[in-house]
Design a protein around this motif. Structure first.
Motif, PDB file in Angstrom:
ATOM      1  N   UNK A  73       0.799  -1.211   0.000  1.00 42.76           N
ATOM      2  CA  UNK A  73       0.000   0.000   0.000  1.00 42.76           C
ATOM      3  C   UNK A  73       0.835   1.266   0.000  1.00 42.76           C
ATOM      4  N   UNK A  74       1.862   1.298   0.851  1.00 44.55           N
ATOM      5  CA  UNK A  74       2.638   2.538   0.955  1.00 44.55           C
ATOM      6  C   UNK A  74       3.441   2.727  -0.323  1.00 44.55           C
ATOM      7  N   UNK A  75       3.284   3.829  -0.977  1.00 38.98           N
ATOM      8  CA  UNK A  75       3.995   4.024  -2.245  1.00 38.98           C
ATOM      9  C   UNK A  75       5.472   4.268  -2.004  1.00 38.98           C
ATOM     10  N   UNK A  76       6.278   3.591  -2.754  1.00 35.50           N
ATOM     11  CA  UNK A  76       7.707   3.871  -2.701  1.00 35.50           C
ATOM     12  C   UNK A  76       8.469   3.108  -1.648  1.00 35.50           C
ATOM     13  N   UNK A  77       7.787   2.486  -0.709  1.00 33.73           N
ATOM     14  CA  UNK A  77       8.546   1.693   0.245  1.00 33.73           C
ATOM     15  C   UNK A  77       7.756   0.456   0.644  1.00 33.73           C
ATOM     16  N   UNK A  78       8.484  -0.476   1.169  1.00 34.18           N
ATOM     17  CA  UNK A  78       7.886  -1.764   1.552  1.00 34.18           C
ATOM     18  C   UNK A  78       8.104  -1.954   3.049  1.00 34.18           C
ATOM     19  N   UNK A  79       7.084  -2.358   3.747  1.00 37.62           N
ATOM     20  CA  UNK A  79       7.240  -2.580   5.186  1.00 37.62           C
ATOM     21  C   UNK A  79       7.270  -4.071   5.489  1.00 37.62           C
ATOM     22  N   UNK A  80       7.784  -4.371   6.678  1.00 42.06           N
ATOM     23  CA  UNK A  80       7.870  -5.757   7.106  1.00 42.06           C
ATOM     24  C   UNK A  80       6.495  -6.405   7.142  1.00 42.06           C
ATOM     25  N   UNK A  81       5.505  -5.638   7.537  1.00 44.45           N
ATOM     26  CA  UNK A  81       4.152  -6.190   7.615  1.00 44.45           C
ATOM     27  C   UNK A  81       3.658  -6.656   6.262  1.00 44.45           C
ATOM     28  N   UNK A  82       3.958  -5.840   5.239  1.00 41.64           N
ATOM     29  CA  UNK A  82       3.486  -6.205   3.903  1.00 41.64           C
ATOM     30  C   UNK A  82       4.154  -7.485   3.434  1.00 41.64           C
ATOM     31  N   UNK A  83       5.439  -7.604   3.728  1.00 49.27           N
ATOM     32  CA  UNK A  83       6.145  -8.833   3.336  1.00 49.27           C
ATOM     33  C   UNK A  83       5.530 -10.026   4.053  1.00 49.27           C
ATOM     34  N   UNK A  84       5.238  -9.837   5.354  1.00 49.51           N
ATOM     35  CA  UNK A  84       4.652 -10.934   6.129  1.00 49.51           C
ATOM     36  C   UNK A  84       3.302 -11.351   5.576  1.00 49.51           C
ATOM     37  N   UNK A  85       2.483 -10.373   5.238  1.00 52.09           N
ATOM     38  CA  UNK A  85       1.152 -10.702   4.728  1.00 52.09           C
ATOM     39  C   UNK A  85       1.264 -11.418   3.389  1.00 52.09           C
ATOM     40  N   UNK A  86       2.168 -10.948   2.560  1.00 51.80           N
ATOM     41  CA  UNK A  86       2.359 -11.567   1.246  1.00 51.80           C
ATOM     42  C   UNK A  86       2.759 -13.034   1.386  1.00 51.80           C
ATOM     43  N   UNK A  87       3.750 -13.281   2.240  1.00 53.87           N
ATOM     44  CA  UNK A  87       4.207 -14.662   2.417  1.00 53.87           C
ATOM     45  C   UNK A  87       3.124 -15.500   3.073  1.00 53.87           C
ATOM     46  N   UNK A  88       2.401 -14.892   3.988  1.00 50.32           N
ATOM     47  CA  UNK A  88       1.340 -15.616   4.674  1.00 50.32           C
ATOM     48  C   UNK A  88       0.259 -16.069   3.697  1.00 50.32           C
ATOM     49  N   UNK A  89      -0.051 -15.206   2.735  1.00 50.74           N
ATOM     50  CA  UNK A  89      -1.041 -15.578   1.715  1.00 50.74           C
ATOM     51  C   UNK A  89      -0.549 -16.777   0.914  1.00 50.74           C
ATOM     52  N   UNK A  90       0.710 -16.739   0.533  1.00 55.09           N
ATOM     53  CA  UNK A  90       1.243 -17.853  -0.251  1.00 55.09           C
ATOM     54  C   UNK A  90       1.247 -19.137   0.568  1.00 55.09           C
ATOM     55  N   UNK A  91       1.650 -19.012   1.829  1.00 57.63           N
ATOM     56  CA  UNK A  91       1.703 -20.206   2.668  1.00 57.63           C
ATOM     57  C   UNK A  91       0.311 -20.782   2.898  1.00 57.63           C
ATOM     58  N   UNK A  92      -0.657 -19.936   3.153  1.00 60.11           N
ATOM     59  CA  UNK A  92      -1.982 -20.466   3.473  1.00 60.11           C
ATOM     60  C   UNK A  92      -2.626 -21.057   2.233  1.00 60.11           C
ATOM     61  N   UNK A  93      -2.318 -20.497   1.068  1.00 58.31           N
ATOM     62  CA  UNK A  93      -2.826 -21.091  -0.165  1.00 58.31           C
ATOM     63  C   UNK A  93      -2.274 -22.497  -0.337  1.00 58.31           C
ATOM     64  N   UNK A  94      -0.976 -22.635  -0.064  1.00 52.66           N
ATOM     65  CA  UNK A  94      -0.340 -23.946  -0.162  1.00 52.66           C
ATOM     66  C   UNK A  94      -0.946 -24.903   0.854  1.00 52.66           C
ATOM     67  N   UNK A  95      -1.180 -24.396   2.059  1.00 53.94           N
ATOM     68  CA  UNK A  95      -1.705 -25.253   3.114  1.00 53.94           C
ATOM     69  C   UNK A  95      -3.103 -25.737   2.770  1.00 53.94           C
ATOM     70  N   UNK A  96      -3.863 -24.852   2.148  1.00 55.21           N
ATOM     71  CA  UNK A  96      -5.232 -25.246   1.815  1.00 55.21           C
ATOM     72  C   UNK A  96      -5.239 -26.422   0.845  1.00 55.21           C
ATOM     73  N   UNK A  97      -4.247 -26.448  -0.035  1.00 59.19           N
ATOM     74  CA  UNK A  97      -4.226 -27.516  -1.027  1.00 59.19           C
ATOM     75  C   UNK A  97      -3.491 -28.755  -0.567  1.00 59.19           C
ATOM     76  N   UNK A  98      -2.423 -28.552   0.178  1.00 57.73           N
ATOM     77  CA  UNK A  98      -1.559 -29.688   0.477  1.00 57.73           C
ATOM     78  C   UNK A  98      -1.450 -30.016   1.954  1.00 57.73           C
ATOM     79  N   UNK A  99      -2.058 -29.200   2.789  1.00 62.09           N
ATOM     80  CA  UNK A  99      -2.024 -29.427   4.229  1.00 62.09           C
ATOM     81  C   UNK A  99      -0.600 -29.487   4.775  1.00 62.09           C
ATOM     82  N   UNK A 100       0.277 -28.713   4.177  1.00 61.87           N
ATOM     83  CA  UNK A 100       1.653 -28.644   4.671  1.00 61.87           C
ATOM     84  C   UNK A 100       1.900 -27.208   5.115  1.00 61.87           C
ATOM     85  N   UNK A 101       2.454 -27.055   6.303  1.00 62.66           N
ATOM     86  CA  UNK A 101       2.769 -25.721   6.805  1.00 62.66           C
ATOM     87  C   UNK A 101       4.131 -25.306   6.286  1.00 62.66           C
ATOM     88  N   UNK A 102       4.154 -24.495   5.266  1.00 59.10           N
ATOM     89  CA  UNK A 102       5.448 -24.067   4.723  1.00 59.10           C
ATOM     90  C   UNK A 102       6.183 -23.163   5.701  1.00 59.10           C
TER      91      UNK A 102
END
Lengths: 177, 362
Positions: free
Chosen positions: B288-317
């Motif tokens: 959201x913040x233009x021009x910079x990236x915060x730790x929270x955004x990185x965490x949310x991004x990775x969390x989305x990828x992990x939970x998508x994987x978990x939903x399909x494969x039941x593995x906690x990445x």
């Protein structure tokens, strides 16, 4: 009852109980064995759990928990999330010195998956001390076991004149103080 | 799953990716105890960027609350000049500041290094491949690889083998190259004493034996110290997030994450490949913040990828160790190996790597 309460049960004579909560596959088992090997003058019960809430079927068999130690492995973000989810099942009166966070895996900087800010924030939000250790090393494991044992003694009220409320001295001062 | 090093590729189409986490608050996390003075509003001006507070002694496991987005240079970077840096695997080292290094004397240094290598070979310490004579050393500057005039110019060292078969032909085979660079490191090393040059990042492509020889010559001559630069999984997630957000035309390369599962009797790697358009779409909703990236955004991004994987494969990445990140821009391995794929974002990637190198030196 799902929530863990500190004063719901009567204490047992000459004994204390500690609950180690941490994701499976962690070093809790070895830490528990190290604690049992220490010399002490009271009985200790060490309970291990991978998450809270504890199953309610055996609740009547459990002793009163004097100290809860949440184990977070810095190499696994999952362990941090597990602990954060489990914290919801702890009664607020536990956070008067009867909870501590044990952060393990600090020996390997290059494998760290959890950022430090999140851990400091956790300690501050819950007003509980955060202990850093490397439980894979024998010496540090023994030292941590001794430390926990001492904290357990105090939390169980076995040290006259010192109560668990003093553990706020172990907490890091926030910048600006 | 089959025994041995099983490798299951997960294809996440991403058409159904939902945000598992809540909305990020969008504010940069304040770093407590910051020793460097930086405006606390979180938006540094000009080239100043990071608030690093060495809590806990060193910058240990700390990532800054926010980082600037990598700039995309189109104007001055001549793609031909840096083309030789692309598509090669570079091993990363961090170098402490060099004492009495002058970029005007590169020819003398090259000559001295050549003499040193010849001496080492005579001692029998060098691996003498093919028994041919003459390793020629060439040192040159790479002035394009910097973000501002305050950065010291990058230095390239190349070792080429003179073939004894056809001396008149004078064709030389490049056998080893290494280059020092410093991109946007001036803010963090502003109180460097006189006579010191700071080129904290060293990238190597070539045989390990030559790396050792060149490294020992530099250590003896300039009193510096080389250390392998490893990239922690935390920094790899930053790279994955930052590089996903970079706009690349005709990007066919999928975003690939490689995880290694711990505590198993046999090694198991999980490879998670995401279509680049979907990854970019996900990142655009998170950032959201233009021009910079915060730790929270990185965490949310990775969390989305992990939970998508978990939903399909039941593995906690999140319980595994992130080992490698590959995007269309670059690919990085946690052992400190990097590969650049795009010249547009080369400076941006080098900026991040310089920051990691500096934090390892301090």
């Amino acid at each position: 009852m799902a929530v863990l309460r500190p004063f719901d049960k009567l204490p047992e004579l000459n004994s204390a109980a500690i609950l180690l909560v941490g994701a499976e596959g962690g070093p809790q088992q070895q830490l528990a064995e190290a604690m049992l090997r220490e010399k002490k003058d009271f009985n200790i019960n060490i309970h291990l759990s991978s998450s809270l809430p504890l199953p309610s079927e055996r609740d009547h068999l459990r002793p009163r928990i004097d100290l809860i130690a949440f184990v977070i492995d810095i190499k696994s973000k999952y362990s941090l999330k597990n602990v954060q989810a489990s914290l919801a099942y702890v009664d607020v009166r536990f956070f008067l010195g009867k909870v501590c966070f044990l952060v393990t895996g600090v020996g390997r900087v290059n494998s760290c998956s959890v950022e430090m800010n999140a851990i400091w924030k956790l300690g501050e939000d819950y007003c509980s001390p955060v202990l850093f250790c490397e439980l894979e090393l024998e010496g540090i494991r023994v030292a941590t076991a001794q430390r926990l044992l001492r904290m357990l003694q105090i939390c169980a009220g076995r040290v006259p004149g010192v109560s668990a409320l003093y553990f706020s001295l172990l907490m890091r001062n926030s910048a600006g103080d | 799953m089959a025994g041995g090093a099983g490798r299951c590729a997960a294809r996440a189409d991403g058409t159904g990716i939902q945000m598992a986490g809540g909305r990020p608050t969008g504010s940069a996390i304040e770093m407590e105890g910051a020793m460097r003075t930086l405006p606390s509003s979180g938006r540094p001006s000009g080239t100043g960027r990071l608030s690093r507070g060495p809590l806990f002694g060193r910058n240990y496991g700390l990532s800054p609350g926010s980082r600037l987005l990598p700039p995309r240079c189109q104007e001055n970077a001549d793609p031909q000049k840096v083309a030789f840096l692309l598509h090669k695997q570079w091993t990363l080292y961090s170098v402490s500041p060099l004492y009495k290094f002058s970029s005007a004397d590169l020819k003398d240094y090259a000559r001295m290094l050549g003499v040193f290598i010849a001496a080492e070979k005579q001692k029998g310490l060098a691996v003498d491949m093919n028994g041919e004579l003459g390793v020629r050393v060439a040192m040159s500057g790479l002035p394009e690889l910097r973000s501002s005039e305050q950065d010291p110019a990058a230095v390239l060292v190349q070792l080429s083998l003179r073939s004894s078969v056809s001396p008149k032909n004078s064709e030389e085979k490049l056998i080893w190259s290494g280059w020092f660079c410093c991109v946007a490191g001036d803010d963090l090393l502003e109180d460097l004493p006189e006579n010191f040059t700071c080129l904290p990042l060293f990238l190597v492509n070539g045989a390990e034996s030559y790396t050792a020889i060149v490294g020992s010559w530099f250590q003896k001559t300039f009193d510096c110290c080389f250390r392998r630069l490893a990239i922690s999984p935390l920094n790899l997630t930053w790279m994955a997030a930052m590089w996903t957000g970079c706009k690349v035309e005709n990007n066919k390369a999928a975003m690939e994450l490689l995880f290694s599962v711990p505590h198993l009797p046999q090694p198991l790697n999980i490879s998670y490949a995401i279509h680049p358009e979907d990854a970019k779409a996900l990142w655009d909703t998170v950032q959201k913040t233009p021009g910079e990236i915060t730790q929270e955004e990185v965490d949310v991004f990775m969390e989305c990828l992990y939970s998508h994987f978990h939903r399909h494969f039941k593995i906690h990445l999140s319980a595994t160790k992130l080992v490698e990140v590959s995007t269309g821009i670059a690919s990085a391995h946690c052992d400190g190996i990097i590969k650049f794929l795009q010249s547009q974002y080369l400076i941006g990637v080098l900026m991040l790597l310089t920051e990691l190198a500096i934090s390892q030196i301090q």
